[in-house]
Enzyme design. Structure first.
Site, short mmCIF file in Angstrom:
data_model
loop_
_atom_site.label_atom_id
_atom_site.label_comp_id
_atom_site.label_asym_id
_atom_site.label_seq_id
_atom_site.Cartn_x
_atom_site.Cartn_y
_atom_site.Cartn_z
N HIS A 104 -19.82 35.06 40.39
CA HIS A 104 -19.71 35.26 38.94
C HIS A 104 -18.98 34.09 38.28
O HIS A 104 -19.40 33.56 37.25
CB HIS A 104 -18.98 36.60 38.70
CG HIS A 104 -18.83 36.96 37.26
ND1 HIS A 104 -17.92 37.89 36.82
CD2 HIS A 104 -19.47 36.52 36.15
CE1 HIS A 104 -18.01 37.99 35.51
NE2 HIS A 104 -18.95 37.18 35.08
N GLU A 164 -21.23 31.17 38.31
CA GLU A 164 -22.25 31.28 37.26
C GLU A 164 -21.69 30.80 35.92
O GLU A 164 -22.36 30.12 35.15
CB GLU A 164 -22.73 32.74 37.20
CG GLU A 164 -23.60 33.07 36.00
CD GLU A 164 -23.08 34.28 35.23
OE1 GLU A 164 -22.89 34.16 34.00
OE2 GLU A 164 -22.87 35.33 35.85
N HIS A 165 -20.44 31.13 35.64
CA HIS A 165 -19.82 30.63 34.40
C HIS A 165 -19.58 29.12 34.46
O HIS A 165 -19.75 28.41 33.49
CB HIS A 165 -18.46 31.32 34.17
CG HIS A 165 -18.56 32.68 33.56
ND1 HIS A 165 -18.05 32.98 32.32
CD2 HIS A 165 -19.11 33.83 34.01
CE1 HIS A 165 -18.27 34.26 32.04
NE2 HIS A 165 -18.91 34.80 33.06
N GLU A 219 -12.64 39.46 31.51
CA GLU A 219 -13.89 40.22 31.41
C GLU A 219 -13.89 41.35 32.44
O GLU A 219 -14.28 42.48 32.14
CB GLU A 219 -15.06 39.27 31.69
CG GLU A 219 -16.39 39.97 31.62
CD GLU A 219 -17.51 39.13 32.21
OE1 GLU A 219 -18.57 39.70 32.47
OE2 GLU A 219 -17.33 37.92 32.40
#
Length: 1025
Positions: free
Chosen positions: A102, A105-106, A203
């Site tokens: 994750h 991905e950012h 998040e």
């Protein structure tokens, strides 16, 4: 953000508000026909064609290829659709919960070799006319999709995406910003305490404050305990700070390689061009490797297991004493067996969908819980699928009872099977889904094939849906017990099943905060003075980098001249049917008919307003005419694509204090079922059933539970709705229908022991709403079917006009507007006008059990047709991209934030935000920044591109003419708005910021949803809820 389809826990890179809509155009030689000419074995730009298959049901031709050198897999779906899509996905199989896929991905989207500027992803949002741009992390793959209707834009975005995933910079600074870092609370003050910061860190804290999300995560981790599914791919907040920059780079090197990649393209652009660009810009630079990312099968348990987890109590739960969840989850077969997967997902629907299903009757109707568990039904997002069944909102003492009911129900199903009509209704649903033209069809396909293809299933086989339907019918014919045998095998005799219960723990949030504090202290204690100094210096460096004006000139961009100067006109015909205004719009709807009717609320007494959303949600679910609610549900499934009623508040396009209020009826059906669909509506109008208290209670509980669950996803929408409540008359009604006021109202109804008073209000509302005197209709259908449809509509109107009574509007101030602006004497829309409305400033705080805030400030400005509206739209986009994104997300660590213009209000918002007061001051700074005029022509042009990509997002045949039907905005009005958008200048932007947003000038409302807040508690100017 998490997309949760059952247990698919996916992360989106950012929050998007763009409504997706769509255009279908015919090319001279169709893309489908061109693609059929490829031959297996043919070589194209380093790829070899493996298979070419026409899929007539979906109007496409599939071409499967492999890259010769690296072994990368490629699927192209050629279809005459101008909304072209590209997606690349990698199999990412983490073995810990640090959130490495994750965070990666950012971070890959934060700059690459060819495009080294900071954050090209967010910058491209404003340099392109994309209809979709995002990135997702699922449990076992990471996907990067975009779509656009412009060929040059496609090449630009493809270039940026390829460079991002294969050649990212992965700078340490980007890892700190996007992943996690230790930093002084105030980065400019070395004596302020050290805290954890980072976009993904915050998040995931937000995501884990959502009980449904927590439950789904635990369920997956515990059902598949032996490999990658036992960890949190998005990142467990307390494990994220264990990830190092080095580990991130290592994960990229092993997983983001063409030999581990699957490419998918869709639409009417030529395939060769895509292959050539992908080969030249990326694949030619790699050799083949063995990525070794396969997920092994989960070893089967020899006996069932049980487990228990806790969560935070829900302040909005319909019944505070009943907040437990219990669910039984079964491990099924491998998802790469396409037909077995198809059969099991159908079987799942038959078992749990709608009031005719066995589990609905056994678990929902006895009202043991408020709704099915958050994870329910078939889930094909992991290598081996699962099926889950259970309840949420139940009492702890009912645990054993629920387990018993589940096993009894499975026995009943094995014994009795399913009614033939139930199976037909389900297959009818599939037929409608295949015919319905959606605007983001490419994206739907990419998501649909992702999981199976990820584990080397055949994506083409998945697309051949009618083959599976035919095979399914055949299997049932050969063995009438076909489905019962599956139930026996997968559920009754399956020892790999997990029973997971969850209960609230008053100290849950406290324990979480304490655990985070301990983790933090442990990290801090290991620091030397030199480390602290370095943290402070790095914090200042990051702040400086975030504050520096960025040079984005390396990125490709479209020009304003690439935007179409005019919009295509959608012809509609305005007439009447049985004395009721009707709009007819001829469209290529593929043999479906779409019906909408708007019924005005103007005669409804004030005391009934809060009940309208409840009325809308139950009116199609309680039975009608000769049908009880079960038969009604069955008929709707057999004969229509769904029938729904929803409350509408439509602000007027010319005046802030005028609006239309009503409910919208919508349904669709195959042409052959038109008379059936109108008969169902006519029974709802003439003889709806309201007497069954028990049925109503089930619907009320489900609805209250759904509202309570939705807040942690849509907190920013609730904050914006509340902030606008006292600014316009429409805003007031929107808060009643869809704001926190409605959430609390439904909670109150759900707590009532006696619903007879509610039962009495429903017929009262019905008399005012379902009345052809205050109604107008719209039909979208094919030209061949239009006159027949009009005749059917006419007879439907005759059937329902028998019960009309002349009713006086409750409000005196009704203004009539012609439906056709060119015909003043024709039918009209009736608007409520409150010209003496006094807006007032209010600040409201809702304390909720989340560790993050949702902050909003709304300012009263101008309606759609005002000359300044276009400037405010451009300003909102520009302020978001050039100022608020940096302040709220990059520096503040919130997941999202920005400004938007709509309904006469200029609204600021933040999403899953660790700050509250700091964000309000960022909003104010944004206004000062706009007034100072410190932005360039390039900034303005980028904001225009971004606004136009939303304005021009495609519209599906089903929705053509809808804007005009609902809000009276004609193509001519849209075109003049378009011309004003093109004309917006630097001077206009500074002027509107001063005129509407300045402190002395503005009338604003503020709302925050979030955890306990000392500053607000001490400030008497806030209303605390």
């Amino acid at each position: 953000m998490f997309r949760q389809t059952k247990a698919v826990l996916q992360k989106l890179r950012y929050l998007s508000f763009n409504g997706q809509q769509h255009t279908w155009k015919q090319k001279s030689t169709s893309a489908r026909k061109r693609a059929v000419q490829y031959q297996p074995g043919q070589k194209i730009h380093g790829f070899t064609v493996k298979e070419v298959v026409a899929v007539p049901d979906l109007f496409l031709t599939a071409v499967k290829l492999t890259h010769d050198k690296t072994g990368a897999q490629y699927l192209h779906a050629a279809r005459d659709d101008s909304n072209n899509l590209f997606s690349v996905q990698f199999r990412t199989t983490p073995m810990d919960s640090t959130g490495v896929p994750h965070i990666l991905e950012h971070t890959v989207l934060c700059g690459s070799e060819k495009y080294p500027c900071r954050d090209p992803f967010f910058k491209m949002l404003n340099r392109s006319l994309s209809t979709f741009m995002n990135a997702f992390t699922a449990s076992d793959y990471t996907m990067y999709p975009f779509s656009t209707q412009n060929g040059k834009d496609f090449q630009n975005l493809l270039s940026v995406y390829l460079d991002a995933v294969f050649f990212p910079c992965l700078r340490e600074q980007d890892f700190w910003q996007e992943g996690w870092r230790l930093e002084n609370e105030d980065p400019t003050d070395p004596n302020s305490p050290l805290v954890f910061k980072g976009v993904v860190f915050n998040e995931m804290k937000g995501a884990f404050s959502d009980n449904e999300r927590v439950y789904a995560q635990h369920l997956q981790n515990k059902l598949y305990p032996d490999h990658t599914y036992s960890v949190v791919s998005g990142g467990e907040p307390l494990a994220i700070p264990d990830l190092t920059w080095e580990q991130l780079r290592q994960f990229h090197a092993t997983h983001y390689h063409p030999s581990n990649a699957r490419f998918f393209t869709y639409g009417d652009l030529p395939l060769e061009q895509h292959l050539k660009q992908i080969e030249e810009e990326a694949l030619s630079k790699f050799e083949r490797i063995n990525p070794n990312t396969e997920v092994p099968s989960q070893p089967h348990w020899s006996s069932p297991r049980e487990d228990h987890v806790t969560c935070s109590p829900d302040a909005l739960a319909p019944d505070p004493a009943r907040q437990n969840t219990l669910c039984v989850s079964y491990l099924l077969g491998d998802i790469t067996d396409t037909f077995e997967g198809f059969t099991l997902s159908l079987l799942s629907s038959l078992m749990i969908s709608g009031p005719n299903s066995a589990f609905y009757k056994a678990l929902i109707e006895p009202k043991i819980g408020s709704d099915f568990s958050s994870v329910v039904g078939y889930d094909g997002s992991t290598k081996e699928a699962s099926f889950s069944i259970g309840l949420q909102g139940m009492a702890e003492e009912d645990t054993e009872k629920v387990k018993q009911i589940i096993s009894q129900t499975i026995n009943h199903i094995i014994e009795d099977g399913f009614e033939e009509e139930q199976i037909e209704a389900l297959l009818h649903k599939i037929e409608i889904q295949m015919k319905h033209q959606s605007t983001n069809f490419g994206l739907s396909l990419a998501s649909y094939i992702a999981s199976s293809w990820n584990h080397d299933g055949d994506p083409v086989e998945l697309l051949r849906i009618s083959d599976s339907v035919a095979k399914f019918r055949q299997a049932l014919k050969e063995n009438p017990r076909f489905l019962q045998d599956k139930v026996k095998h997968y559920f009754k005799e399956n020892t790999h099943r997990l029973t997971l219960s969850m209960s609230p723990d008053e100290a849950y949030l406290e324990k979480q905060a304490k655990a985070e504090e301990e983790k933090l202290q442990k990290k801090i204690q290991a620091l030397s003075d030199r480390d602290r100094k370095e943290i402070y210096e790095k914090g200042l460096e990051l702040l400086a980098a975030q504050s520096k004006t960025q040079d984005a000139s390396c990125l490709p961009a479209l020009k304003i001249s690439d935007i179409e100067p005019t919009i295509p006109i959608t012809p509609v015909q305005i007439s009447t049917a049985g004395g009721v205004p009707a709009q007819y719009c001829e469209q290529p709807t593929n043999g479906l008919v779409y019906f909408r009717a708007m019924c005005s609320l103007n005669t409804l007494p004030e005391d009934l307003v809060l009940y309208v959303p409840l009325f809308c949600s139950v009116i199609t679910k309680m039975g009608c005419g000769a049908l009880d609610y079960r038969q009604q549900a069955q008929q709707m499934d057999l004969r229509t694509g769904g029938m729904s009623v929803s409350p509408q508040v439509i602000p007027d396009s010319t005046h802030l204090d005028m609006y239309e209020q009503g409910v919208l009826l919508s349904s669709s059906c195959l042409e052959r079922n038109l008379p059936h669909m109108f008969q169902l509506w006519s029974d709802i109008f003439n003889s709806p059933h309201f007497e069954e208290v028990e049925r109503l209670r089930v619907l009320v509980m489900m609805s209250a539970q759904e509202l309570a669950n939705g807040i942690s996803y849509s907190g920013h929408m609730y904050a914006m709705t509340r902030a606008g409540r006292y600014l316009t008359p429409a805003g007031h009604l929107q808060e009643s229908f869809g704001g926190m006021e409605q959430v609390k109202f439904m909670k109150r109804i759900a707590e009532m022991s006696d619903l007879s008073q509610v039962i009495r209000t429903l017929p009262r509302i019905k008399r005012h709403l379902l009345n052809s005197d205050n109604m107008r209709c719209a039909i979208n259908a094919t030209p061949q079917k239009m006159s027949d449809t009009a005749a059917q509509l006419e007879s439907f109107m005759k059937q329902i006009t028998g019960n009309r009574k002349e009713r006086k509007p409750v409000r005196v101030n009704i203004v009539e507007r012609p439906i056709d602006p060119l015909d003043d004497s024709g039918p009209s829309r009736k608007l409520v006008s409150e010209l003496n409305f006094q807006p007032c400033q209010m600040k409201t705080f809702f304390q909720l059990p989340f560790p993050v805030n949702f902050v909003s400030e709304s300012i009263r400005t101008v309606p759609f047709s005002h000359e300044d509206y276009a400037s405010l739209c451009i300003l909102a986009r520009m302020m978001t991209a050039k100022f608020l994104h940096g302040e709220i997300r990059e520096k503040g660590g919130a997941y999202g934030g920005g400004a938007r213009m709509g309904g006469g209000l200029f609204s600021f918002y933040s999403y899953r935000d660790p700050n509250s007061m700091q964000t309000l001051s960022a909003f104010r700074k944004g206004i000062d920044w706009a007034k100072s005029g410190q932005f360039t022509q390039q900034d303005i042009d980028e904001a225009k591109l971004s606004v136009f990509s939303a304005v021009d997002s495609p519209v599906a045949p089903a929705d053509k003419g809808m804007g005009r039907f609902l809000s009276g905005v004609t193509d001519e009005m849209k075109q003049s708005h378009r011309e004003r958008l093109f004309a917006v200048s630097h001077k206009n932007l500074v002027e509107v910021a001063e005129r509407y947003l300045s402190v002395g000038q503005k009338t604003c409302g503020v709302a925050i949803l979030g955890p306990e807040n000392e500053t607000i508690a001490k400030d008497p100017s806030w209303i605390v809820k």
